[in-house]
Design an enzyme around this catalytic site. Structure first.
Site, PDB file in Angstrom:
ATOM      1  N   CYS A   2       0.782  -1.053   0.046  1.00 53.13           N
ATOM      2  CA  CYS A   2      -0.194  -0.124  -0.086  1.00 53.13           C
ATOM      3  C   CYS A   2       0.955   1.375  -0.027  1.00 53.13           C
ATOM      4  O   CYS A   2       1.996   0.997   0.126  1.00 53.13           O
ATOM      5  CB  CYS A   2      -0.754  -0.084   1.269  1.00 53.13           C
ATOM      6  SG  CYS A   2      -1.778  -1.339   1.411  1.00 53.13           S
ATOM      7  N   ARG A  27       1.840   1.372  -5.912  1.00 55.48           N
ATOM      8  CA  ARG A  27       2.099   0.556  -4.685  1.00 55.48           C
ATOM      9  C   ARG A  27       0.677  -0.106  -4.413  1.00 55.48           C
ATOM     10  O   ARG A  27       0.596  -1.098  -3.559  1.00 55.48           O
ATOM     11  CB  ARG A  27       2.443   1.190  -3.631  1.00 55.48           C
ATOM     12  CG  ARG A  27       3.768   1.998  -3.720  1.00 55.48           C
ATOM     13  CD  ARG A  27       4.152   2.772  -2.468  1.00 55.48           C
ATOM     14  NE  ARG A  27       4.335   1.766  -1.269  1.00 55.48           N
ATOM     15  CZ  ARG A  27       5.554   1.557  -1.131  1.00 55.48           C
ATOM     16  NH1 ARG A  27       6.621   1.773  -1.491  1.00 55.48           N
ATOM     17  NH2 ARG A  27       5.657   0.717   0.175  1.00 55.48           N
ATOM     18  N   TRP A  70      -3.771  -2.138  -1.655  1.00 50.18           N
ATOM     19  CA  TRP A  70      -3.707  -3.325  -2.347  1.00 50.18           C
ATOM     20  C   TRP A  70      -4.207  -4.140  -1.244  1.00 50.18           C
ATOM     21  O   TRP A  70      -3.449  -4.475  -0.286  1.00 50.18           O
ATOM     22  CB  TRP A  70      -2.342  -3.375  -2.711  1.00 50.18           C
ATOM     23  CG  TRP A  70      -2.023  -4.507  -3.549  1.00 50.18           C
ATOM     24  CD1 TRP A  70      -2.124  -4.602  -5.138  1.00 50.18           C
ATOM     25  CD2 TRP A  70      -1.617  -6.010  -3.222  1.00 50.18           C
ATOM     26  NE1 TRP A  70      -1.923  -5.654  -5.338  1.00 50.18           N
ATOM     27  CE2 TRP A  70      -1.458  -6.556  -4.511  1.00 50.18           C
ATOM     28  CE3 TRP A  70      -1.122  -6.683  -1.870  1.00 50.18           C
ATOM     29  CZ2 TRP A  70      -1.133  -8.077  -4.320  1.00 50.18           C
ATOM     30  CZ3 TRP A  70      -1.026  -7.805  -1.979  1.00 50.18           C
ATOM     31  CH2 TRP A  70      -0.844  -8.576  -3.372  1.00 50.18           C
ATOM     32  N   ASN A  96       0.383   0.788   6.418  1.00 55.57           N
ATOM     33  CA  ASN A  96       1.020  -0.228   5.386  1.00 55.57           C
ATOM     34  C   ASN A  96       1.466  -1.178   6.090  1.00 55.57           C
ATOM     35  O   ASN A  96       2.390  -0.866   7.103  1.00 55.57           O
ATOM     36  CB  ASN A  96       1.833   0.608   4.520  1.00 55.57           C
ATOM     37  CG  ASN A  96       2.628  -0.210   3.354  1.00 55.57           C
ATOM     38  OD1 ASN A  96       2.321  -1.340   3.087  1.00 55.57           O
ATOM     39  ND2 ASN A  96       3.818   0.184   3.071  1.00 55.57           N
ATOM     40  N   GLY A  97       1.172  -2.470   5.647  1.00 50.37           N
ATOM     41  CA  GLY A  97       1.874  -3.569   6.324  1.00 50.37           C
ATOM     42  C   GLY A  97       0.632  -4.494   6.864  1.00 50.37           C
ATOM     43  O   GLY A  97      -0.386  -4.541   6.313  1.00 50.37           O
ATOM     44  N   GLU A 476      11.788 -15.247 -17.503  1.00 50.97           N
ATOM     45  CA  GLU A 476      11.278 -13.483 -17.150  1.00 50.97           C
ATOM     46  C   GLU A 476      10.303 -13.027 -18.346  1.00 50.97           C
ATOM     47  O   GLU A 476       9.165 -12.361 -18.007  1.00 50.97           O
ATOM     48  CB  GLU A 476      12.572 -13.186 -17.443  1.00 50.97           C
ATOM     49  CG  GLU A 476      12.363 -11.334 -17.303  1.00 50.97           C
ATOM     50  CD  GLU A 476      11.522 -10.735 -16.205  1.00 50.97           C
ATOM     51  OE1 GLU A 476      11.250 -11.343 -15.301  1.00 50.97           O
ATOM     52  OE2 GLU A 476      11.030  -9.754 -16.436  1.00 50.97           O
ATOM     53  N   LYS A 480       6.713 -11.743 -17.667  1.00 47.36           N
ATOM     54  CA  LYS A 480       6.153 -10.392 -17.991  1.00 47.36           C
ATOM     55  C   LYS A 480       4.711 -10.227 -19.059  1.00 47.36           C
ATOM     56  O   LYS A 480       3.725  -9.633 -18.998  1.00 47.36           O
ATOM     57  CB  LYS A 480       7.042  -9.625 -19.268  1.00 47.36           C
ATOM     58  CG  LYS A 480       7.524  -8.258 -19.012  1.00 47.36           C
ATOM     59  CD  LYS A 480       8.209  -7.815 -17.838  1.00 47.36           C
ATOM     60  CE  LYS A 480       7.988  -8.527 -16.527  1.00 47.36           C
ATOM     61  NZ  LYS A 480       8.850  -8.187 -15.669  1.00 47.36           N
ATOM     62  N   GLU A 483       1.797 -11.461 -16.590  1.00 45.54           N
ATOM     63  CA  GLU A 483       1.128 -10.443 -15.741  1.00 45.54           C
ATOM     64  C   GLU A 483       0.539  -9.303 -16.458  1.00 45.54           C
ATOM     65  O   GLU A 483      -0.206  -8.677 -15.772  1.00 45.54           O
ATOM     66  CB  GLU A 483       2.421  -9.848 -14.697  1.00 45.54           C
ATOM     67  CG  GLU A 483       3.194  -9.094 -15.473  1.00 45.54           C
ATOM     68  CD  GLU A 483       4.370  -8.762 -14.326  1.00 45.54           C
ATOM     69  OE1 GLU A 483       4.139  -8.580 -13.128  1.00 45.54           O
ATOM     70  OE2 GLU A 483       5.815  -8.919 -14.923  1.00 45.54           O
ATOM     71  N   HIS A 499      10.053 -33.911 -22.294  1.00 46.37           N
ATOM     72  CA  HIS A 499       9.791 -34.847 -20.858  1.00 46.37           C
ATOM     73  C   HIS A 499       8.512 -34.429 -20.506  1.00 46.37           C
ATOM     74  O   HIS A 499       8.053 -34.769 -19.502  1.00 46.37           O
ATOM     75  CB  HIS A 499      10.935 -34.341 -20.048  1.00 46.37           C
ATOM     76  CG  HIS A 499      12.250 -34.787 -20.473  1.00 46.37           C
ATOM     77  ND1 HIS A 499      12.682 -36.029 -20.769  1.00 46.37           N
ATOM     78  CD2 HIS A 499      13.300 -33.934 -20.701  1.00 46.37           C
ATOM     79  CE1 HIS A 499      13.960 -36.154 -21.177  1.00 46.37           C
ATOM     80  NE2 HIS A 499      14.294 -34.992 -21.376  1.00 46.37           N
ATOM     81  N   LYS A 595       3.411  -3.161  -7.063  1.00 46.48           N
ATOM     82  CA  LYS A 595       4.704  -2.985  -7.387  1.00 46.48           C
ATOM     83  C   LYS A 595       5.799  -3.507  -6.177  1.00 46.48           C
ATOM     84  O   LYS A 595       6.727  -4.062  -6.299  1.00 46.48           O
ATOM     85  CB  LYS A 595       5.327  -1.459  -7.702  1.00 46.48           C
ATOM     86  CG  LYS A 595       6.679  -1.019  -8.079  1.00 46.48           C
ATOM     87  CD  LYS A 595       6.736  -1.216  -9.638  1.00 46.48           C
ATOM     88  CE  LYS A 595       8.159  -1.194  -9.939  1.00 46.48           C
ATOM     89  NZ  LYS A 595       8.426  -2.141 -11.336  1.00 46.48           N
TER      90      LYS A 595
HETATM   91  C1  F6R Z   1       7.555  -8.560 -12.039  1.00 49.16           C
HETATM   92  C2  F6R Z   1       7.604  -7.957 -11.112  1.00 49.16           C
HETATM   93  C3  F6R Z   1       7.697  -8.918  -9.673  1.00 49.16           C
HETATM   94  C4  F6R Z   1       9.040  -8.348  -8.729  1.00 49.16           C
HETATM   95  C5  F6R Z   1       8.919  -9.102  -7.577  1.00 49.16           C
HETATM   96  C6  F6R Z   1      10.089  -8.790  -6.407  1.00 49.16           C
HETATM   97  O1  F6R Z   1       7.283  -7.883 -13.288  1.00 49.16           O
HETATM   98  O2  F6R Z   1       8.237  -6.796 -11.005  1.00 49.16           O
HETATM   99  O3  F6R Z   1       8.063 -10.101  -9.842  1.00 49.16           O
HETATM  100  O4  F6R Z   1      10.262  -8.699  -9.486  1.00 49.16           O
HETATM  101  O5  F6R Z   1       7.905  -8.892  -6.722  1.00 49.16           O
HETATM  102  O6  F6R Z   1      10.379  -7.208  -6.417  1.00 49.16           O
HETATM  103  P1  F6R Z   1      11.779  -6.570  -5.831  1.00 49.16           P
HETATM  104  O7  F6R Z   1      12.598  -6.620  -6.962  1.00 49.16           O
HETATM  105  O8  F6R Z   1      10.967  -4.977  -5.802  1.00 49.16           O
HETATM  106  O9  F6R Z   1      11.976  -7.336  -4.725  1.00 49.16           O
END
Ligand code: F6R
Length: 600
Positions: A2, A27, A70, A96-97, A476, A480, A483, A499, A595
């Site tokens: 949040c 956030r 969030w 937040n938390g 990766e 992308k 998500e 396999h 994020k």
């Molecule tokens: C995907 C993404 C997440 C972050 C993950 C870790 O696009 O951004 O998978 O990589 O939540 O976040 P950080 O790097 O901030 O620890």
């Protein structure tokens, strides 16, 4: 997870807090609210995005706190949105938390207090209500209440008739901004960067009273000072700058982000890398093992560099999902370095793994983008990736900068350990130096990538295959796409297809193959043939090998040695972006995601 923000000063607090929330929306964005303080408290909150929040443009209040949510406890509804208030609507709290013992506290309070929400947060204003009845100051009341809370929190509180804002920090970030006769507070500098860059970061246990002309911080009952630092921040870097989405802007910023990452760190002639890491050389020479801990995209960056570290620095390396991390017995903590890779520096799973490593006696190194973040305090040493602010929830430029920084660290370590010759170092450093230009070439090819993405945008399932560092890029790139497009996408080690997963492949399953040289392309070609013969369309990402006869579409990347798969990743970021855009998805704020994931 949040975002919190607050303001005390001579300006209208409503407008400033609202602006701050817009800057923090990455956030969390399922509900938002503000409380305007002073002699009375006025709360405006609702489900939905910050832009949907409505309140009088000029409120006349000069104290305000705000929150963008969030959800963790309770659905995203108006009742569950923050701020939460006490029974008399005189105290407002944003949080937040997670307050882990909220159920017990709520049970105790319920006899005398009326609860409106399902949140853990709401216990706080009710606890404060009881404390303020004892006629103590707001700061003293917050001090008493936080003694009763278990879990992680950043709290901001304002109460009718009490001066300013009181904030408290325990394992969730809070930063104070210093202006002229005005102060700001937020989860992240982004909230108020356009107003001031003079900041101080609160530590765990800090409780601060913030008024327009003073900030007084207490910890454990005593007044403490937290250094005021000037953060380097280009406020325009956090704006969209003409792009339709932050993600697209950040994809295009990658050449510049990589230049910043590399700047001043490479000596081409000697093959040496200069990094400001506070870890003694004799210790690095004696290391036997590196454990990389990270989540999501950062975990993929760890996978990317594992082979380079093992190959060049002559060291055993494991890459572990932070949420699964366990410092298992049989390891020598004195000869183990734990490297936490985290863009935000606030990911709860990564911080928890790092703390376990600290407890086990291993030394720890943080690789992060965020100055002053919690990981920089908890780790023994920090290495910044210097990618600049990333607002889009899907990590793009921070991934390439993480890989580049971790590769610099590989060369640094290998040279300190005497394991790498100048010519080996030069090969990698040349590849790193070539990265910004090679990424730019991919960006210049955007129209072709967009056309291919539009052609395949209706597919419901995508496979990504690669080997070696190309495998980490396959994982990766699939992450992308899933998500932001909400389509099923999965990355596989190319050799594993036969396999099991091959059973899922048919003419409706586009397969994206990482065919760059350093992703062991010639072997991946066999996997491409396997899927082609099941009718799957194939998109190849390739450097100099001739695959056009084999694949249906090809994205070219420059032949730049060990960093080629990073360049391939950029092409696939654009591919994911255009598929999602064609579907009209909420690209910068994908559903259910945030994020900064500050809960375990
Ligand atoms: C995907 C993404 C997440 C972050 C993950 C870790 O696009 O951004 O998978 O990589 O939540 O976040 P950080 O790097 O901030 O620890």
């Amino acid at each position: 997870m949040c975002g919190i923000t607050g303001y005390v000063g001579g300006e209208d607090s409503g407008e400033i807090v609202h602006e701050g929330l817009k800057n923090l929306e990455y956030r969390g964005y399922d509900s938002a609210g503000v409380a305007l303080g002073g002699e009375t408290i006025q709360v405006h909150k609702r489900e939905g995005e910050v832009s949907e929040l409505e309140f009088p443009e000029t409120s006349g209040h000069t104290v305000g706190i705000g929150h963008t949510r969030w959800s963790t406890h309770g659905e995203p509804t108006q009742e569950n949105a923050h701020p939460h208030t006490d029974c008399r609507d005189e105290i407002a709290v944003v949080h937040n938390g997670i307050i882990e013992n909220y159920e017990e506290l709520k049970e105790e309070l319920q006899a005398a207090h009326f609860f409106e929400s399902e949140t853990d947060t709401e216990v706080v204003p009710h606890l404060l209500e009881d404390e303020l009845d004892d006629d103590v100051s707001l700061r003293a009341a917050v001090h008493r209440v936080v003694q009763r809370l278990e879990g992680s929190f950043a709290l901001a509180v304002t109460a009718a008739g009490h001066d300013g804002i009181v904030v408290a920090r325990e394992d969730s970030p809070l930063v104070i901004g210093y202006g002229e006769n005005e102060h700001f507070v937020a989860s992240d500098v982004t909230a108020f960067a356009e107003h001031t860059r003079e900041v101080s970061f609160l530590e765990n246990g800090d409780i601060a009273l913030i008024t327009n002309d003073s900030v007084t911080i207490h910890n454990d009952g005593s007044v403490v000072e937290r250094p005021v630092e000037t953060v380097e921040w280009d406020a325009t870097a956090a704006e969209k700058g003409g792009y339709e989405h932050y993600m697209l802007k950040e994809i295009h910023e990658q050449p510049q982000a990589l230049r910043q990452t590399l700047s001043g760190r490479i000596d081409d002639l000697s093959g040496d890398v200069t990094l400001d890491i506070d870890l003694p050389e004799p210790y690095l020479q004696s290391l036997e093992e590196i454990q990389i801990v990270a989540c999501g995209t950062s975990y993929h960056a760890g996978l990317y560099v594992r082979d380079l570290l093992e190959q060049y620095a002559d060291i055993r390396v494991s890459v572990e999902l932070a949420s699964e991390y366990d410092f298992r017995g049989g390891r020598d903590p004195w000869r183990t370095l734990v490297v936490a890779i985290t863009q935000s520096g606030e990911t709860a799973d990564t911080l928890s793994a790092l703390r376990e490593a600290n407890r086990s006696g291993a030394r720890t190194l943080a690789l992060t983008n965020t100055v002053g973040s919690t990981v920089t305090r908890d780790a023994d040493a920090t290495l910044y990736i210097r990618a600049g602010p990333e607002i889009g929830v899907a990590a793009t430029k921070t991934f390439v900068s993480q890989v580049a920084t971790a590769t610099l660290f590989t060369v640094y370590l290998a040279r300190v350990r005497g394991a790498m010759s100048v010519s080996q170092a030069s090969e990698i450093l040349e590849s790193l130096n070539a990265l910004p230009g090679a990424v730019q070439q991919v960006l210049d090819n955007n129209d072709h990538i967009e056309a291919v993405a539009n052609e395949y945008a209706d597919s419901r399932s995508f496979f990504y295959i690669g080997r070696a560092s190309g495998y980490s890029v396959a994982l990766e790139s699939a992450l992308k796409l899933k998500e932001i497009s909400y389509d099923h996408a999965e990355g596989f080690a190319a050799g594993e297809l036969k396999h099991g997963p091959l059973a899922l492949v048919d003419e409706d399953t586009p397969v994206i193959a990482l065919l760059t040289d350093h992703a062991a392309s010639s072997e991946t070609v066999n996997s491409v043939k396997e899927v082609k013969s099941r009718g799957a369309p194939v998109i190849g990402v390739s450097s100099d090998i001739e695959t056009t006869s084999l694949v249906d579409e090809q994205f070219d990347v420059a032949d730049i040695g060990p960093m080629e798969p990073v360049v391939a990743n950029v092409a696939l970021q654009l591919f994911a972006y255009h598929v999602a855009n064609e579907k009209g998805r909420s690209i910068d704020k994908p559903r259910n995601l945030a994020k900064s994931v500050t809960v375990e």
